[in-house]
Design a protein around this motif. Structure first.
Motif, PDB file in Angstrom:
ATOM      1  N   PHE A   1       0.826  -1.194   0.000  1.00  0.00           N
ATOM      2  CA  PHE A   1       0.000   0.000   0.000  1.00  0.00           C
ATOM      3  C   PHE A   1       0.869   1.256   0.000  1.00  0.00           C
ATOM      4  O   PHE A   1       0.675   2.177  -0.782  1.00  0.00           O
ATOM      5  CB  PHE A   1      -0.902  -0.005   1.235  1.00  0.00           C
ATOM      6  CG  PHE A   1      -1.927   1.099   1.220  1.00  0.00           C
ATOM      7  CD1 PHE A   1      -3.157   0.904   0.596  1.00  0.00           C
ATOM      8  CD2 PHE A   1      -1.662   2.323   1.808  1.00  0.00           C
ATOM      9  CE1 PHE A   1      -4.096   1.913   0.566  1.00  0.00           C
ATOM     10  CE2 PHE A   1      -2.592   3.343   1.776  1.00  0.00           C
ATOM     11  CZ  PHE A   1      -3.817   3.139   1.161  1.00  0.00           C
TER      12      PHE A   1
ATOM     13  N   HIS B   1       1.195   4.105  -2.812  1.00  0.00           N
ATOM     14  CA  HIS B   1       0.907   5.476  -2.444  1.00  0.00           C
ATOM     15  C   HIS B   1       2.048   6.408  -2.865  1.00  0.00           C
ATOM     16  O   HIS B   1       1.821   7.481  -3.410  1.00  0.00           O
ATOM     17  CB  HIS B   1       0.693   5.540  -0.937  1.00  0.00           C
ATOM     18  CG  HIS B   1       0.111   6.833  -0.485  1.00  0.00           C
ATOM     19  ND1 HIS B   1      -1.208   7.147  -0.689  1.00  0.00           N
ATOM     20  CD2 HIS B   1       0.673   7.892   0.133  1.00  0.00           C
ATOM     21  CE1 HIS B   1      -1.437   8.358  -0.206  1.00  0.00           C
ATOM     22  NE2 HIS B   1      -0.309   8.831   0.296  1.00  0.00           N
TER      23      HIS B   1
ATOM     24  N   LYS C   1       1.969   6.909  -6.541  1.00  0.00           N
ATOM     25  CA  LYS C   1       0.862   7.776  -6.927  1.00  0.00           C
ATOM     26  C   LYS C   1       1.220   9.233  -6.695  1.00  0.00           C
ATOM     27  O   LYS C   1       1.056  10.077  -7.580  1.00  0.00           O
ATOM     28  CB  LYS C   1      -0.406   7.417  -6.139  1.00  0.00           C
ATOM     29  CG  LYS C   1      -1.633   8.189  -6.620  1.00  0.00           C
ATOM     30  CD  LYS C   1      -2.889   7.758  -5.921  1.00  0.00           C
ATOM     31  CE  LYS C   1      -3.145   8.635  -4.710  1.00  0.00           C
ATOM     32  NZ  LYS C   1      -4.459   8.369  -4.094  1.00  0.00           N
TER      33      LYS C   1
ATOM     34  N   THR D   1      -2.575   3.849 -10.262  1.00  0.00           N
ATOM     35  CA  THR D   1      -2.191   3.609  -8.868  1.00  0.00           C
ATOM     36  C   THR D   1      -3.339   3.953  -7.933  1.00  0.00           C
ATOM     37  O   THR D   1      -3.512   3.335  -6.891  1.00  0.00           O
ATOM     38  CB  THR D   1      -0.950   4.433  -8.456  1.00  0.00           C
ATOM     39  OG1 THR D   1      -1.021   5.706  -9.063  1.00  0.00           O
ATOM     40  CG2 THR D   1       0.317   3.745  -8.867  1.00  0.00           C
ATOM     41  N   HIS D   2      -4.125   4.935  -8.328  1.00  0.00           N
ATOM     42  CA  HIS D   2      -5.253   5.292  -7.484  1.00  0.00           C
ATOM     43  C   HIS D   2      -6.229   4.119  -7.380  1.00  0.00           C
ATOM     44  O   HIS D   2      -6.657   3.743  -6.290  1.00  0.00           O
ATOM     45  CB  HIS D   2      -5.962   6.526  -8.039  1.00  0.00           C
ATOM     46  CG  HIS D   2      -7.107   6.972  -7.191  1.00  0.00           C
ATOM     47  ND1 HIS D   2      -6.923   7.606  -5.982  1.00  0.00           N
ATOM     48  CD2 HIS D   2      -8.448   6.832  -7.346  1.00  0.00           C
ATOM     49  CE1 HIS D   2      -8.092   7.850  -5.441  1.00  0.00           C
ATOM     50  NE2 HIS D   2      -9.035   7.391  -6.248  1.00  0.00           N
TER      51      HIS D   2
ATOM     52  N   GLU E   1      -4.709   1.420  -5.298  1.00  0.00           N
ATOM     53  CA  GLU E   1      -4.790   1.736  -3.880  1.00  0.00           C
ATOM     54  C   GLU E   1      -6.154   1.384  -3.323  1.00  0.00           C
ATOM     55  O   GLU E   1      -6.268   0.858  -2.218  1.00  0.00           O
ATOM     56  CB  GLU E   1      -4.571   3.237  -3.710  1.00  0.00           C
ATOM     57  CG  GLU E   1      -3.382   3.601  -2.897  1.00  0.00           C
ATOM     58  CD  GLU E   1      -3.317   5.106  -2.716  1.00  0.00           C
ATOM     59  OE1 GLU E   1      -2.209   5.615  -2.736  1.00  0.00           O
ATOM     60  OE2 GLU E   1      -4.368   5.747  -2.583  1.00  0.00           O
TER      61      GLU E   1
ATOM     62  N   ASP F   1      -6.788  -1.027  -0.247  1.00  0.00           N
ATOM     63  CA  ASP F   1      -7.464  -0.562   0.950  1.00  0.00           C
ATOM     64  C   ASP F   1      -8.558  -1.543   1.362  1.00  0.00           C
ATOM     65  O   ASP F   1      -8.738  -1.835   2.539  1.00  0.00           O
ATOM     66  CB  ASP F   1      -8.040   0.828   0.681  1.00  0.00           C
ATOM     67  CG  ASP F   1      -8.242   1.587   1.975  1.00  0.00           C
ATOM     68  OD1 ASP F   1      -7.306   1.531   2.805  1.00  0.00           O
ATOM     69  OD2 ASP F   1      -9.296   2.195   2.147  1.00  0.00           O
TER      70      ASP F   1
END
Lengths: 166, 687
Positions: free
Chosen positions: B45, B49, B52, B67-68, B71, B75
């Motif tokens: 993660f 992050h 990103k 990448t968003h 993520e 999550d």
């Protein structure tokens, strides 16, 4: 040297040295330093004018004998003999000369293209001839000095080997 | 912004992204094997992050978008709303591939062929797949609440590169003095760093107002193992769990506090998972600087000069001592000389160390590769790695990757049998491929082994004959070892069907030539039906080499010691001729002899009539040749320097080195020398 360049550069600074009784000049921008003669380690399988290599403060650099390069009669090493270290396009090479005399500023207009025929040295190595007071200074074309002829082949083999190595 | 500046940022971005992608790759593979390990998930993660953020700041939109979405899925995993499994990992890995391609696009401008929308959709679709309700594979993270002050402390510690651990300590059921035990644990841990929080609060611990379990948060330099062992040092401790506290954990805690009714999350979680913490070794934080390798090379060069000057200084000092002993100035000079000598030595050592990288740089990309290859080949493979921390010079690291990839491919492709066949043979269904690295004396040993079908010397001989690499008579005379080594010949391959991954007829010869380039050797050990082990031996560094110095034609020449088999003396009358080639009989074997000076094309060979000639027996792979030299000088460590672009590669020379007195010696390239005596039409092969 072409006309444009001549105009662009108003004045040229040359390192002047002696070789076989003639006065030569090399653009100061190429000259890295001038050192005394030192023991040269021969290298096998290299063109005849490559004298060998020296240790320049931890770097190994090749040294060429300019007399041999220009086909001049061989001279004796004297107190005045020097190795002129030049750097051209990232390649550092030492050149043995009889003596280094001075640094000279020559106005661009006093430099003329090389005459078609000159005694002693192949005009292909020359950039031009400068007149200064009553003396003639022969300007060397360093690129040709280093790479012309046999060096061309050498460069090709190097290129081929580098290509093969990657 | 100036273009140069931007491109500088871009360079940093590319480097960093590569590293983060590798980290994600690695941790995802581990996660597939250990779906319960939250720490791994955190690593992934965090890496996503970072990428990103960096991409967004440079305006790289597609990377940011991907990448968003990535993520988002991570999550979900973190919160247990989605469970880790092969399909999820597959999609995530494909995203990493896409990211890599997009990154390449930034680097090289080669347009990436990435179906961005498709991937994002797939990722989003994953998020809508709920976890199998009954058994969430991942338990909620965090379970630790930190207030603002504590969070601040945690962040500050992380900035400083310290670690923050959340310890959960469970006492023995029969424990009589719980408060005393808790106090001891507290006291011992406090020696390691700072305890910023306990649950329950310290007063409650002292008043023995807690069950069997209490927990605390420790900021320290030590790693999980040390912390755990210190905590366990007190008696009557049943279990100790150590978990890292990260920025994310803290945030999660915050989120939890916000959610109503989750107050006592810590208590509820008791008894989950095992107390084991796996030290992934990736937690090493901060405290490093990126340095251009060129700069390190320059530093090494400068130190090389210092070493030479140190020697000269010592010489001058010794000379002076003879002339003017007793003077105080001389004594001072002596002192300085000794001091400079020592410092130079230390400096040299430090810089050599700075050039060393742990081999994990190379190893880390293999788990993913092995997984993919095994999947493709329909094999089931457990992949073991040992000795990631083994350090090598960067020049060696750069060269070692390709050969290892080849060996691993071969192990999976040709070594490990298909699962059914393994079962039929009474072997475990899953094969094992192991990659190990370790130091041994002045060498690095790397082994690649598998428990597959092994290699059949007989079959290899047949194959080599069939391919016309050797004659049938030659084959008949070959020993087992010689037969195995046939696989290193160019054009050899035992793969009957050409697969995607190997068996293209190229392979082992490339492996060997790669290794020889870095003065490495490779050996094969195999047992039919039980597996094969390839053992690679490498020098610690390429920049410094142990050499045998000799003199020939007035020059000092250095043989890399790795190529020297032995030094012998041959009497002139022992030399015989075979096909006009000088040979000597050494312990019953014919050794071809060459003058080193002649082989190099150096004039000035002394034709003095010496009765006994010193001969250096040099070898590359299986070939041995004797080189006659003028004199032997001795062994020495030398720093290898290139001859430079102007003279280029001279056959038979690997470079030059500078001796203690400042003079230059030439380093021999034994492979090149052998190629030369071979190319000279000498009938070596028949010898």
């Amino acid at each position: 040297m072409n006309a444009q360049e001549a105009k662009a550069v108003q004045e040229r600074q040359l390192v002047v040295f002696q070789l076989g009784g003639e006065t030569y000049g090399v653009d100061i921008n190429w000259v890295h330093e001038i050192i005394r003669m030192q023991a040269i380690t021969r290298l096998p399988r290299t063109p005849h004018f490559i004298e060998g290599v020296i240790n320049l403060r931890g770097r190994i650099i090749p040294v060429i004998d300019l007399r041999k390069r220009f086909g001049l009669p061989l001279g004796e090493e004297t107190q005045n003999s020097r190795i002129m270290v030049v750097e051209l396009a990232g390649v550092t090479v030492g050149m043995i000369v009889d003596a280094v005399s001075e640094v000279l500023r020559l106005p661009a207009e006093s430099i003329e293209p090389p005459p078609p025929v000159m005694q002693g040295i192949d005009t292909a190595y020359l950039q031009g001839v400068g007149k200064w007071e009553e003396r003639l200074v022969i300007l060397l074309d360093l690129e040709r000095v280093l790479y012309r002829g046999e060096q061309e082949q050498l460069r090709e083999t190097v290129a081929a080997e580098t290509a093969a190595g990657t | 912004m100036a273009g140069a500046e931007l491109s500088q940022y871009l360079g940093v971005f590319l480097d960093e992204t590569e590293e983060q992608l590798r980290l994600m790759d690695e941790n995802l593979i581990l996660l597939e094997q250990h779906p319960d390990d939250l720490e791994l998930l955190h690593h992934v993660f965090r890496a996503a992050h970072t990428v990103k953020g960096a991409a967004a700041s440079l305006g790289l939109e597609r990377i940011t978008r991907l990448t968003h979405a990535l993520e988002g899925v991570l999550d979900e995993l973190r919160h247990g709303r989605l469970s880790v499994g092969r399909p999820v990992i597959d999609v995530l890995l494909r995203c990493l591939d896409a990211l890599r391609e997009l990154k390449e696009e930034v680097a090289s401008g080669k347009p990436a062929t990435v179906d961005l929308a498709g991937l994002v959709e797939e990722l989003n679709a994953l998020r809508e797949t709920p976890a199998e309700a009954a058994t969430p594979a991942v338990t909620p993270a965090g379970a630790l609440e930190l207030n603002e002050v504590e969070r601040h402390l945690v962040e500050a510690a992380q900035v400083k590169g310290l670690r923050v651990w959340h310890l959960r300590i469970t006492l023995d059921e029969g424990c009589l003095m719980k408060a005393a035990r808790a106090y001891l644990v507290y006291k011992n841990l406090e020696d390691l760093g700072e305890i910023i929080k306990t649950v329950p609060p310290v007063e409650d611990l002292e008043a023995e107002r807690f069950g069997l379990t209490f927990s605390l948060v420790l900021i320290t330099r030590e790693d999980a193992d040390v912390v755990a062992s210190v905590a366990k040092a007190t008696s009557e401790i049943a279990a100790v769990e150590v978990e890292p506290v990260t920025g994310e954990t803290a945030t999660t805690g915050e989120a939890k506090t916000a959610a109503p009714g989750k107050a006592a999350a810590v208590e509820k979680e008791a008894g989950r998972a095992t107390g084991e913490t796996r030290a992934t070794g990736n937690t090493r934080a901060g405290q490093t600087v990126r340095v251009d390798v060129q700069r390190l090379d320059n530093l090494l060069n400068l130190v090389g000069e210092l070493v030479i000057d140190r020697t000269r200084l010592a010489e001058v000092e010794a000379n002076l001592r003879g002339k003017m002993s007793g003077q105080t100035d001389l004594e001072t000079l002596e002192e300085i000389s000794v001091h400079i000598g020592r410092i130079t030595g230390e400096l040299q050592e430090e810089i050599m160390k700075a050039r060393m990288f742990p081999i994990e740089q190379v190893f880390n990309r293999f788990p993913r590769m092995v997984r993919d290859l095994a999947q493709k080949a329909g094999k089931e493979v457990d992949f073991l790695i040992e000795g990631r921390e083994t350090e090598l010079d960067r020049t060696v690291i750069e060269e070692i990757g390709d050969p290892l990839i080849h060996l691993l491919r071969n192990a999976i492709d040709h070594g490990i049998e298909p699962p059914e066949e393994r079962e039929r043979l009474g072997k475990p269904r899953r094969g094992t491929v192991a990659l190990k690295a370790y130091h041994q004396e002045n060498q690095i040993i790397i082994t690649v082994s598998d428990d597959g079908q092994g290699m059949d010397a007989q079959l290899i001989r047949q194959q080599a004959v069939a391919r016309g690499l050797i004659s049938a008579e030659q084959a008949a005379r070959m020993s087992e070892r010689e037969s195995l080594n046939l696989v290193f010949l160019p054009g050899f391959s035992t793969a009957e069907n050409v697969t995607d991954v190997s068996g293209r007829g190229v392979g082992m010869d490339i492996v060997r030539s790669h290794l020889e380039k870095i003065n490495g050797t490779i050996e094969i050990a195999t047992a039919p039906g039980r597996g094969t082990t390839f053992t690679i031996k490498l020098p610690l560094t390429l920049a410094i080499n142990r050499s045998l110095l000799v003199k020939a034609a007035g020059l000092i020449l250095a043989f890399p010691l790795g190529n020297v088999v032995e030094i012998i003396e041959v009497a002139r009358d022992q030399i015989q001729y075979v096909h006009r080639q000088e040979v000597a009989l050494v312990r019953g074997e014919v050794l071809p002899l060459f003058s080193l000076a002649d082989t190099l094309g150096l004039a000035g060979r002394q034709e003095e009539e010496r009765e006994r000639l010193p001969v250096v027996v040099a070898a590359v792979s299986e070939r041995r040749v004797g080189f006659i030299v003028d004199t032997l000088i001795g062994e020495q460590e030398i720093v290898i320097k290139a001859l430079g672009g102007y003279v280029g590669n001279i056959p038979g020379l690997a470079g030059a080195t500078i001796m203690g007195d400042g003079s230059v010696a030439l380093i021999l390239d034994v492979r090149g020398l052998l190629a030369q005596v071979n190319g000279g039409g000498q009938g070596l092969k028949s010898a």
